[in-house]
Design a protein around this motif. Structure first.
Motif, short mmCIF file in Angstrom:
data_model
loop_
_atom_site.label_atom_id
_atom_site.label_comp_id
_atom_site.label_asym_id
_atom_site.label_seq_id
_atom_site.Cartn_x
_atom_site.Cartn_y
_atom_site.Cartn_z
N GLY A 1 81.99 47.11 25.24
CA GLY A 1 82.52 45.76 25.25
C GLY A 1 82.69 45.15 26.61
N GLN A 2 82.12 45.78 27.64
CA GLN A 2 82.24 45.27 29.00
C GLN A 2 80.86 45.00 29.60
OE1 GLN A 2 84.78 47.65 31.52
NE2 GLN A 2 86.34 47.90 29.94
N LEU A 3 80.88 44.33 30.74
CA LEU A 3 79.63 44.09 31.47
C LEU A 3 79.62 44.97 32.72
CD1 LEU A 3 77.78 40.79 32.13
CD2 LEU A 3 78.11 42.41 34.00
N THR A 4 78.58 45.79 32.82
CA THR A 4 78.36 46.61 34.00
C THR A 4 77.13 46.11 34.73
OG1 THR A 4 79.34 48.59 33.00
CG2 THR A 4 77.85 48.93 34.86
N SER A 5 77.27 45.86 36.02
CA SER A 5 76.12 45.49 36.84
C SER A 5 75.56 46.70 37.56
CB SER A 5 76.52 44.44 37.89
OG SER A 5 76.71 43.18 37.31
N LEU A 6 74.23 46.78 37.62
CA LEU A 6 73.53 47.74 38.46
C LEU A 6 73.11 46.99 39.71
CD1 LEU A 6 71.28 49.45 35.75
CD2 LEU A 6 73.51 50.21 36.58
N LEU A 7 73.65 47.39 40.84
CA LEU A 7 73.47 46.65 42.09
C LEU A 7 72.97 47.59 43.16
CD1 LEU A 7 74.02 44.01 43.76
CD2 LEU A 7 76.31 44.94 44.20
N ALA B 1 68.07 37.62 22.19
CA ALA B 1 68.70 38.93 22.27
C ALA B 1 70.02 38.96 21.51
CB ALA B 1 68.92 39.31 23.74
N LEU B 2 70.79 37.89 21.59
CA LEU B 2 72.07 37.84 20.89
C LEU B 2 71.87 37.78 19.38
CD1 LEU B 2 73.85 35.30 23.23
CD2 LEU B 2 74.60 37.66 22.85
N SER B 3 70.83 37.12 18.92
CA SER B 3 70.67 36.88 17.48
C SER B 3 70.41 38.15 16.69
CB SER B 3 69.54 35.87 17.24
OG SER B 3 68.28 36.45 17.52
N VAL B 4 69.81 39.16 17.30
CA VAL B 4 69.51 40.39 16.57
C VAL B 4 70.74 41.27 16.41
CG1 VAL B 4 67.08 40.39 17.20
CG2 VAL B 4 68.71 41.59 18.65
N ASP B 5 71.85 40.85 17.01
CA ASP B 5 73.15 41.51 16.83
C ASP B 5 73.13 42.96 17.29
OD1 ASP B 5 75.83 41.28 16.25
OD2 ASP B 5 75.60 42.04 14.21
N SER B 6 72.38 43.24 18.35
CA SER B 6 72.42 44.58 18.94
C SER B 6 73.76 44.77 19.65
CB SER B 6 71.27 44.76 19.94
OG SER B 6 70.03 44.62 19.29
N LYS B 7 74.24 45.99 19.67
CA LYS B 7 75.53 46.27 20.29
C LYS B 7 75.43 46.37 21.80
CE LYS B 7 77.74 46.34 16.44
NZ LYS B 7 78.62 45.20 16.11
N VAL B 8 74.22 46.61 22.32
CA VAL B 8 74.02 46.74 23.76
C VAL B 8 72.95 45.74 24.19
CG1 VAL B 8 73.31 48.27 25.63
CG2 VAL B 8 74.65 49.19 23.71
N LEU B 9 73.28 44.90 25.17
CA LEU B 9 72.32 43.95 25.72
C LEU B 9 71.97 44.36 27.15
CD1 LEU B 9 73.33 42.23 23.29
CD2 LEU B 9 73.00 40.22 24.73
N LEU B 10 70.66 44.42 27.41
CA LEU B 10 70.13 44.86 28.69
C LEU B 10 69.48 43.66 29.35
CD1 LEU B 10 68.47 48.02 27.15
CD2 LEU B 10 70.62 47.98 28.43
N LEU B 11 69.99 43.25 30.51
CA LEU B 11 69.54 42.03 31.17
C LEU B 11 68.95 42.37 32.54
CD1 LEU B 11 72.60 41.46 29.73
CD2 LEU B 11 71.84 39.14 30.16
N GLU C 1 78.93 31.55 34.39
CA GLU C 1 80.12 31.17 33.63
C GLU C 1 79.90 31.38 32.13
OE1 GLU C 1 81.14 27.17 34.64
OE2 GLU C 1 81.57 27.64 36.74
N ASP C 2 78.72 31.00 31.65
CA ASP C 2 78.41 31.19 30.23
C ASP C 2 78.39 32.67 29.87
OD1 ASP C 2 78.18 28.46 30.05
OD2 ASP C 2 75.99 28.44 30.01
N LEU C 3 77.88 33.50 30.78
CA LEU C 3 77.81 34.93 30.52
C LEU C 3 79.22 35.52 30.38
CD1 LEU C 3 76.11 37.48 30.18
CD2 LEU C 3 76.06 37.69 32.67
N GLU D 1 83.28 37.90 26.68
CA GLU D 1 84.61 37.82 26.08
C GLU D 1 84.54 37.66 24.57
OE1 GLU D 1 88.70 35.11 26.40
OE2 GLU D 1 87.01 34.76 27.77
N ASN D 2 83.54 36.91 24.07
CA ASN D 2 83.53 36.53 22.66
C ASN D 2 82.65 37.39 21.77
OD1 ASN D 2 85.24 34.32 23.20
ND2 ASN D 2 83.49 33.02 23.76
N GLU D 3 81.66 38.08 22.34
CA GLU D 3 80.65 38.73 21.51
C GLU D 3 80.95 40.19 21.18
OE1 GLU D 3 77.91 37.68 19.90
OE2 GLU D 3 78.49 35.64 20.41
N ASN D 4 81.87 40.83 21.87
CA ASN D 4 82.19 42.24 21.61
C ASN D 4 80.95 43.12 21.69
OD1 ASN D 4 83.97 44.38 21.06
ND2 ASN D 4 83.54 44.28 18.86
N LYS D 5 80.14 42.88 22.71
CA LYS D 5 78.96 43.68 22.96
C LYS D 5 79.07 44.31 24.35
CE LYS D 5 76.07 40.50 20.26
NZ LYS D 5 75.90 41.34 19.08
#
Length: 266
Positions: free
Chosen positions: A45-51, A160-170, A187-189, A194-198
């Protein structure tokens, strides 16, 4: 380690809160070691960046998590199951949009659901929801060549959001857009996280972007890639998107990351 940096590392996620685990993964391209015995965990449920600098294996790791590349050793665990290839529990947002040029925005967004055999009325209803969510309402019948680069990237994200996958890779999804559009995307991300629980795994070259959008930042060093450190920003996450870039913690993290990476930038 500074007192400020220690505060970033206090909250360690428990095992049940881990959506994706990278366990001892290695990957070679001929004689080049891209990844060597890498281990890393991504909280649910969080966003992790690879930097990290160019060539440090960020995209290679992302494609291995997606199942698009096979590791030479090690394993990827997603929600308790080992990855053996692409699967419906993960969705990939490509840097170059990867849209179908002959298909409308609506069909592009619904295409993953179409491949799964979802009935047309159901998949189009879901696609329309995410088209609205990414700010493209009114463009459902438009074609990719009629859209700006930023709009095409929004289509890829909606798909990517529409297929309702639990993990999104960007994979550097905002790199091809102008600075104003990029800030709006960021900002949208944050709102989507916060809202998608992914669980979002986000590759970027931008230190400022990583600190702005991330719950966790994994800093990777040049090949053979390894994790230098994990940073978990805390205090500014609840202060609203308009205040983040002025927050002292945000500025401190940006400066400290640059200090740790500057010797690896050619």
């Amino acid at each position: 380690m500074s007192q400020t940096r220690q505060a970033f590392d206090d909250a360690q996620p428990s095992d049940q809160d881990i959506a994706v685990s990278v366990r001892g993964v290695s990957k070679n391209y001929g004689a080049v070691e891209a990844l060597k015995n890498m281990s890393l965990e991504f909280p649910r449920g969080q966003l992790t960046s690879l930097l990290g600098p160019s060539g440090c294996g960020k995209t290679t790791l992302l494609k291995i998590i997606a199942g698009l590349l096979k590791p030479d050793s090690g394993e990827i665990i997603v929600n308790g199951k080992a990855v053996s290839g692409p699967g419906p529990n993960r969705a990939f947002v490509f840097q170059d949009f990867a849209l179908l040029p002959w298909a409308s925005v609506l069909r592009n967004v619904a295409f993953g659901l179409e491949l799964r055999g979802v009935p047309r009325s159901e998949r189009e209803a879901k696609a329309e929801k995410y088209i609205r969510d990414v700010g493209l309402a009114g463009f459902e019948r438009a074609f990719p060549h009629e859209l700006s680069g930023g709009m095409r990237q929004r289509v890829g994200l909606a798909r990517a959001l529409s297929v309702d996958s639990k993990v999104l890779l960007l994979d550097e999804p905002f790199s091809a857009v102008d600075e104003q559009t990029r800030r709006k995307f960021q900002e949208d991300l944050l709102a989507l996280v916060e809202n998608e629980n992914k669980t979002f795994i986000f590759v970027t070259h931008s230190i400022e972007e990583a600190v702005y959008v991330s719950d966790q930042i994994a800093i990777l060093l040049p090949r053979p890639s390894r994790v230098s450190e994990i940073i978990r920003p805390t205090s500014f996450r609840t202060k609203g998107v308009g205040n983040i870039r002025r927050d002292p913690e945000y500025l401190d993290i940006v400066d400290e990351i640059w200090a740790s990476l500057r010797n690896y930038v050619e």
